[in-house]
Scaffold this active site. Structure first.
Site, mmCIF file in Angstrom:
data_model
loop_
_atom_site.group_PDB
_atom_site.id
_atom_site.type_symbol
_atom_site.label_atom_id
_atom_site.label_comp_id
_atom_site.label_asym_id
_atom_site.label_seq_id
_atom_site.Cartn_x
_atom_site.Cartn_y
_atom_site.Cartn_z
ATOM 1 N N CYS A 6 129.148 39.111 88.397
ATOM 2 C CA CYS A 6 129.476 39.948 87.240
ATOM 3 C C CYS A 6 129.736 39.031 86.053
ATOM 4 C CB CYS A 6 130.688 40.830 87.527
ATOM 5 S SG CYS A 6 131.148 41.888 86.118
ATOM 6 N N HIS A 116 118.417 43.109 89.198
ATOM 7 C CA HIS A 116 118.243 43.902 87.984
ATOM 8 C C HIS A 116 116.809 44.372 87.861
ATOM 9 C CE1 HIS A 116 122.121 43.022 85.982
ATOM 10 N NE2 HIS A 116 122.055 41.913 86.689
ATOM 11 N N GLU A 167 124.500 50.895 86.183
ATOM 12 C CA GLU A 167 124.897 49.915 87.200
ATOM 13 C C GLU A 167 125.095 50.562 88.563
ATOM 14 O OE1 GLU A 167 127.450 46.654 86.382
ATOM 15 O OE2 GLU A 167 127.665 47.207 84.264
ATOM 16 N N CYS A 176 127.117 44.940 80.249
ATOM 17 C CA CYS A 176 126.769 44.266 81.502
ATOM 18 C C CYS A 176 126.243 42.879 81.145
ATOM 19 C CB CYS A 176 125.720 45.065 82.273
ATOM 20 S SG CYS A 176 125.197 44.300 83.831
ATOM 21 N N GLY A 177 127.012 41.847 81.463
ATOM 22 C CA GLY A 177 126.643 40.482 81.075
ATOM 23 C C GLY A 177 125.376 40.002 81.757
ATOM 24 N N GLY A 179 123.181 41.928 83.089
ATOM 25 C CA GLY A 179 122.127 42.823 82.630
ATOM 26 C C GLY A 179 121.563 42.389 81.285
#
Length: 230
Positions: A6, A116, A167, A176-177, A179
Site C-alpha cells: 500500500c 493492478h 480497490e 491509491c499510491g 494505483g
C-alpha cells in the site's frame, strides 16, 4: 484483509515515524514492505520537538516504489486467451470481455507488489457509472486470479492525468499510491504521457516519475487527521 503493498500507507508510516522521532532524525530511510525494502525520503516540514504534529504542517514524502512488474505471472494476471501457464508477454491494452458491456474493455496489467489493471478513458474523466460497473467486474474477473485494483485513467495533458481507482475489498477509494504508479507506468508505456506526470485523484495529487527502471512517487503530502489512544 492484509494487502501485499500500500503506497499511501507507506507514505503515512514514513511521515509518522520521522515526525515522532523513530528514525533518529534521519530523513532518508528504508522501510520493509510486502514488496521488499523501499527507500523513502521525508522533507522536514515539521519537527520532532513539535511532538510529531504534522497535521498543521504536512510532510512531503518521496518513495522509491521500485521496479513495476509487467510479467503476468508476477502480477499475477492471466491473459484471456492464455493456455496453461500465464504468458510472459506483458498485458498491454488487452481486450477483456465483461458481462453487460457492449464491447471488450482494454486493460493493461501492472504490479507493484500488488496487482493492478489500468483502463484508459479517452474522452473525459471516468464517470460514476463506469467506475461502479466495470470496477468490480474487472476486479473479480478471472484475468486477475487474486483480484486487482482497477484504475480508470484519463489523460488531460502529457503531464497530467485524472485517475479513479476501485480497490479490492474496499470499492472506490479517495487515493491509491500504487494505483497512481501503475497508471503512470501503463500510460508511459503507451506513449501518451512523459516520464514525469501528475496523477490527480479525488483525495489529492501525486507526482510520479520513472527514474531508470524504478517508479518514484515524488513530494506527496502526508498529514495527521486524528489521534487516539487504544
Amino acid at each position: 484483509s492484509e494487502a501485499e503493498m500500500c503506497g499511501n500507507a507507506l507514505r503515512c508510516v514514513a511521515a509518522y515515524g520521522y515526525g515522532n522521532g523513530y528514525t533518529g532524525g534521519d530523513q532518508h530511510f528504508d522501510v520493509l514492505t510486502g514488496n521488499g525494502v523501499l527507500r523513502v525520503t521525508v522533507e522536514k516540514a515539521f519537527s520532532i520537538e513539535d511532538g510529531g504534529d504534522f497535521g498543521a504542517s504536512p510532510a512531503a514524502v518521496t518513495v522509491n516504489m521500485g521496479r513495476p512488474f509487467l510479467e503476468p505471472a508476477r502480477i499475477p494476471a492471466r491473459p484471456p486467451n492464455a493456455e496453461g501457464a500465464a504468458s510472459a508477454t506483458p498485458m498491454l491494452q488487452v481486450p477483456v470481455a465483461i458481462d453487460g458491456q457492449p464491447a471488450p474493455v482494454l486493460v493493461t496489467a501492472v504490479g507493484f507488489g500488488n496487482p493492478h489493471g489500468v483502463v484508459f478513458v479517452p474522452d473525459a474523466p471516468a464517470s460514476d457509472a463506469l467506475v461502479a460497473s466495470v470496477g468490480p467486474a474487472l476486479c473479480g474477473h478471472p484475468v486477475f486470479p487474486r483480484q486487482a485494483n482497477i484504475g480508470f485513467a484519463h489523460v488531460a495533458a502529457r503531464d497530467r492525468v485524472a485517475l479513479r481507482v476501485w480497490e479490492r475489498g474496499s470499492g472506490e477509494t479517495q487515493a491509491c499510491g500504487t494505483g497512481a504508479c501503475a497508471a503512470a507506468v501503463a500510460l508511459m508505456l503507451s506513449g501518451t504521457v512523459g516520464s514525469r506526470v501528475e496523477i490527480q485523484l479525488p483525495g489529492g495529487s501525486l507526482t510520479i516519475a520513472l527514474s531508470g527502471a524504478n517508479a518514484e512517487a515524488l513530494d506527496s503530502a502526508a498529514s495527521e487527521e486524528e489521534r487516539a489512544a487504544l
